[in-house]
Design an enzyme around this catalytic site. Structure first.
Site, PDB file in Angstrom:
ATOM      1  N   GLU A 249      -2.967  19.557  44.866  1.00  8.49           N
ATOM      2  CA  GLU A 249      -2.614  18.951  46.161  1.00  8.49           C
ATOM      3  C   GLU A 249      -1.462  18.006  45.885  1.00  8.49           C
ATOM      4  O   GLU A 249      -1.651  16.965  45.270  1.00  8.49           O
ATOM      5  CB  GLU A 249      -3.805  18.159  46.729  1.00  8.49           C
ATOM      6  CG  GLU A 249      -5.046  18.977  46.965  1.00  8.49           C
ATOM      7  CD  GLU A 249      -4.922  19.912  48.153  1.00  8.49           C
ATOM      8  OE1 GLU A 249      -3.948  19.787  48.926  1.00  8.49           O
ATOM      9  OE2 GLU A 249      -5.785  20.788  48.288  1.00  8.49           O
ATOM     10  N   CYS A 283       0.362  11.595  51.861  1.00  7.61           N
ATOM     11  CA  CYS A 283       1.021  12.862  51.517  1.00  7.61           C
ATOM     12  C   CYS A 283       1.273  13.725  52.741  1.00  7.61           C
ATOM     13  O   CYS A 283       2.271  14.429  52.819  1.00  7.61           O
ATOM     14  CB  CYS A 283       0.187  13.617  50.504  1.00  7.61           C
ATOM     15  SG  CYS A 283      -1.514  13.802  51.049  1.00  7.61           S
TER      16      CYS A 283
HETATM   17  P1  NAD Z   1       1.173  11.060  39.986  1.00  8.79           P
HETATM   18  O1  NAD Z   1       1.447  12.512  39.965  1.00  8.79           O
HETATM   19  O2  NAD Z   1       2.065  10.156  39.266  1.00  8.79           O
HETATM   20  O3  NAD Z   1      -0.291  10.774  39.400  1.00  8.79           O
HETATM   21  C1  NAD Z   1      -1.440  11.398  39.900  1.00  8.79           C
HETATM   22  C2  NAD Z   1      -2.519  11.368  38.841  1.00  8.79           C
HETATM   23  O4  NAD Z   1      -2.110  12.175  37.738  1.00  8.79           O
HETATM   24  C3  NAD Z   1      -2.805   9.983  38.262  1.00  8.79           C
HETATM   25  O5  NAD Z   1      -4.181   9.846  38.028  1.00  8.79           O
HETATM   26  C4  NAD Z   1      -2.048  10.013  36.945  1.00  8.79           C
HETATM   27  O6  NAD Z   1      -2.558   9.157  35.977  1.00  8.79           O
HETATM   28  C5  NAD Z   1      -2.245  11.455  36.534  1.00  8.79           C
HETATM   29  N1  NAD Z   1      -1.262  11.959  35.578  1.00  8.79           N
HETATM   30  C6  NAD Z   1      -0.003  11.514  35.345  1.00  8.79           C
HETATM   31  N2  NAD Z   1       0.583  12.242  34.378  1.00  8.79           N
HETATM   32  C7  NAD Z   1      -0.313  13.185  34.012  1.00  8.79           C
HETATM   33  C8  NAD Z   1      -0.280  14.249  33.076  1.00  8.79           C
HETATM   34  N3  NAD Z   1       0.784  14.476  32.316  1.00  8.79           N
HETATM   35  N4  NAD Z   1      -1.375  15.028  32.964  1.00  8.79           N
HETATM   36  C9  NAD Z   1      -2.465  14.823  33.732  1.00  8.79           C
HETATM   37  N5  NAD Z   1      -2.551  13.824  34.632  1.00  8.79           N
HETATM   38  C10 NAD Z   1      -1.489  13.018  34.774  1.00  8.79           C
HETATM   39  O7  NAD Z   1       1.050  10.705  41.534  1.00  8.79           O
HETATM   40  P2  NAD Z   1       0.861   9.275  42.184  1.00  8.79           P
HETATM   41  O8  NAD Z   1       2.143   8.563  42.071  1.00  8.79           O
HETATM   42  O9  NAD Z   1      -0.387   8.628  41.665  1.00  8.79           O
HETATM   43  O10 NAD Z   1       0.547   9.678  43.714  1.00  8.79           O
HETATM   44  C11 NAD Z   1       1.515   9.884  44.656  1.00  8.79           C
HETATM   45  C12 NAD Z   1       1.781  11.363  44.853  1.00  8.79           C
HETATM   46  O11 NAD Z   1       0.568  12.049  45.195  1.00  8.79           O
HETATM   47  C13 NAD Z   1       2.710  11.664  45.992  1.00  8.79           C
HETATM   48  O12 NAD Z   1       3.665  12.627  45.606  1.00  8.79           O
HETATM   49  C14 NAD Z   1       1.818  12.240  47.074  1.00  8.79           C
HETATM   50  O13 NAD Z   1       2.437  13.080  47.981  1.00  8.79           O
HETATM   51  C15 NAD Z   1       0.800  12.937  46.281  1.00  8.79           C
HETATM   52  N6  NAD Z   1      -0.424  13.114  47.070  1.00  8.79           N
HETATM   53  C16 NAD Z   1      -0.755  14.365  47.519  1.00  8.79           C
HETATM   54  C17 NAD Z   1      -1.892  14.552  48.277  1.00  8.79           C
HETATM   55  C18 NAD Z   1      -2.294  15.904  48.773  1.00  8.79           C
HETATM   56  O14 NAD Z   1      -3.452  16.091  49.115  1.00  8.79           O
HETATM   57  N7  NAD Z   1      -1.416  16.867  48.827  1.00  8.79           N
HETATM   58  C19 NAD Z   1      -2.693  13.478  48.582  1.00  8.79           C
HETATM   59  C20 NAD Z   1      -2.315  12.225  48.136  1.00  8.79           C
HETATM   60  C21 NAD Z   1      -1.177  12.059  47.356  1.00  8.79           C
END
Ligand code: NAD
Length: 473
Positions: A249, A283
């Protein structure tokens, strides 16, 4: 007084609290002050959590749906008992305005937990169909890794963990680094509810350490990830090395498409509200407003007027519409994108506000006068920024709606429901709301294109955590 529950140093593994080697502090984005601590777990703790989830899997998968419903009902009660603390913690770690924290973060998430209890309470454990001489069964996917972002932390955690457990899976969950405290409250609730050891494990820590360890672990069968498109692509690539299933997502840049026969003011106001919900860190927010060329100036003015009505400030106050952004880095990213758009000739309206001196505050922005290919009209800003774009005719409107790499959500506004439905079907996106129809937590939610794949919520979200077996007789 800050609650004792905000000071943590452990991971929840096999039903017990296991101290991590180090801790990180958690900041309140409204003040910049440290308000608590969380574990900075190691990959070794992930190994232990996965081993515990694997040990717990066989007996949990063998329970009946009715037995799992009883366990989840107990979890639901324990979460409800923590509702006010969950709201307070969400306000403190996300900076979400308290009204938004209550309604869109906590109460919605608790309703969804209740929905899944009801969904499985009467589920038949037998085959789901018979095809010729085959019985077809739906079985749990196995050990599931759940990785969540910071923008709706408790909601995103619960909408993964609960259907996974409901389906008979066991879970290793990792919350975002910036917002781990609500996840600890979920683990507390699971412990108090007497969920069997190893069914839910919580390993707070960094993405590159804990996240990668979950994604690459050979004993994890499925990863459910919510986050940025960039990290999602890395997760899919890393997970491919062990051929595990992945549900993603990711980001969005959703269009709110106003047809000429719609009530313009209603559509514009709702779109500004969507673009700025949770301080623009949603999002599925409608961040592009598409209006007929001849209505463009009126729409832009209406959007500016609505943005000017929004109350920006202390998120603990009931009247606040927008709190701070999550971090200084996020504010820099948002203001940088707006500054680049301005420098390229965009009209960027910001209401003249006096923002609090401390905290990562920014005013809402309405952007006009940009081509649809501009960075600000294409990239996810993840701040309270709405771009207004004109279209020539219906075909052009649909073309513009589909002109991004994303496809998560969207809106259509029209006095003619049939026309609105036709346009909604032409949009390459996972959800579309017609004329401001309410969010339906039982409907599938998820992305087209680079917004990801897989679905959350409702029956489809539950089935994501299952696999199909055919037995021939
Ligand atoms: P992010 O991708 O930086 O981090 C998300 C999660 O992934 C965190 O827990 C982070 O620690 C983890 N992570 C980071 N690097 C990783 C790796 N290499 N391997 C595994 N896990 C890793 O996102 P964010 O900044 O926390 O959140 C914002 C983003 O999330 C925005 O782009 C938003 O659109 C998206 N989002 C999408 C939805 C949806 O349902 N489509 C919902 C909410 C947020």
């Amino acid at each position: 007084m800050r609650p004792a529950e905000w000071h943590r140093d452990s991971a929840f593994v096999d039903g017990q609290w296991r101290p991590a080697e180090s801790v990180v502090s958690v900041e309140d984005p409204a003040t910049g002050e440290a308000i608590g601590t969380a574990a900075d777990s190691s990959a070794a703790l992930v190994d232990e959590a996965v081993a515990a989830a694997r040990r717990a899997f066989d007996s949990w998968a063998a329970t009946t749906a009715r037995e799992r419903a009883a366990h989840l009902a107990a979890l639901h009660r324990e979460l409800q008992a923590r509702r006010d603390l969950l709201v307070r913690t969400t306000v403190a770690e996300v900076g979400a305005p308290v009204r938004v924290a209550r309604e869109a973060h906590v109460d919605l998430a608790l309703d969804i937990v209740g929905y899944y209890v009801d969904l499985i309470a009467n589920l038949d454990d037998g085959p789901i169909e018979q095809v010729g001489n085959s019985l077809v069964f739906r079985e749990p996917a196995g050990v599931v890794g759940c990785i969540t972002p910071w923008n709706y932390p408790v909601y995103q955690l619960l909408i993964k963990v609960v259907p996974a457990i409901a389906a008979g899976c066991t879970v290793v969950a990792k919350p975002a680094e910036l917002t781990p405290l609500t996840a600890y409250l979920v683990a507390d609730a699971a412990q108090a509810a007497g969920l069997p050891a190893g069914v839910l494990n919580l390993v707070p820590g960094r993405g590159r350490v804990v996240g990668e360890a979950i994604v690459t672990h050979p004993e994890v069968d499925l990863v459910s990830f919510t986050g940025s498109t960039q990290v999602g692509a890395r997760v899919a690539a890393r997970a491919a090395t062990t051929l595990k299933r992945v549900a993603l997502e990711l980001g969005g840049k959703s269009a709110s498409l106003v047809l000429p026969d719609a009530d313009l003011a209603t559509a514009v106001n709702a779109t500004v509200d969507s673009a700025t919900l949770n301080t623009g860190q949603t999002c599925s927010a409608w961040t592009r407003l598409l209006v007929p060329q001849e209505a463009y100036d009126d729409a832009y003015q209406l959007a500016c007027a609505r943005a000017g009505e929004l109350v920006v400030g202390d998120p603990t106050r009931e009247e606040t519409d927008l709190g701070p952004l999550i971090s200084a880095g996020q504010r820099e990213s948002v203001t940088g994108m707006v500054a680049r758009a301005s420098a390229a000739g965009a009209r960027c309206f910001q209401p003249p506000l006096v923002l609090p001196e401390r905290g990562h505050y920014t005013a809402p922005v309405v952007v006009g006068g940009v081509p649809p290919e501009a960075e600000i009209a294409q990239e996810e800003v993840f701040g309270p920024v709405l771009v207004v774009l004109p279209y020539r005719d219906e075909a052009d409107a649909v073309r513009l709606a589909n002109l991004t790499v994303y496809g998560l959500a969207g809106a259509v506004w029209s006095a003619d429901q049939e026309r609105a439905l036709r346009v909604a079907r032409a949009m390459r996106t996972g959800q579309v709301d017609i004329n401001g129809a309410p969010f339906n937590p039982a409907a599938p939610f998820g992305g087209y294109k680079q917004s990801g794949y897989g679905r959350e919520l409702g029956r489809h979200g539950y089935e994501e955590f299952t696999q199909i077996k055919a037995v021939q007789l």
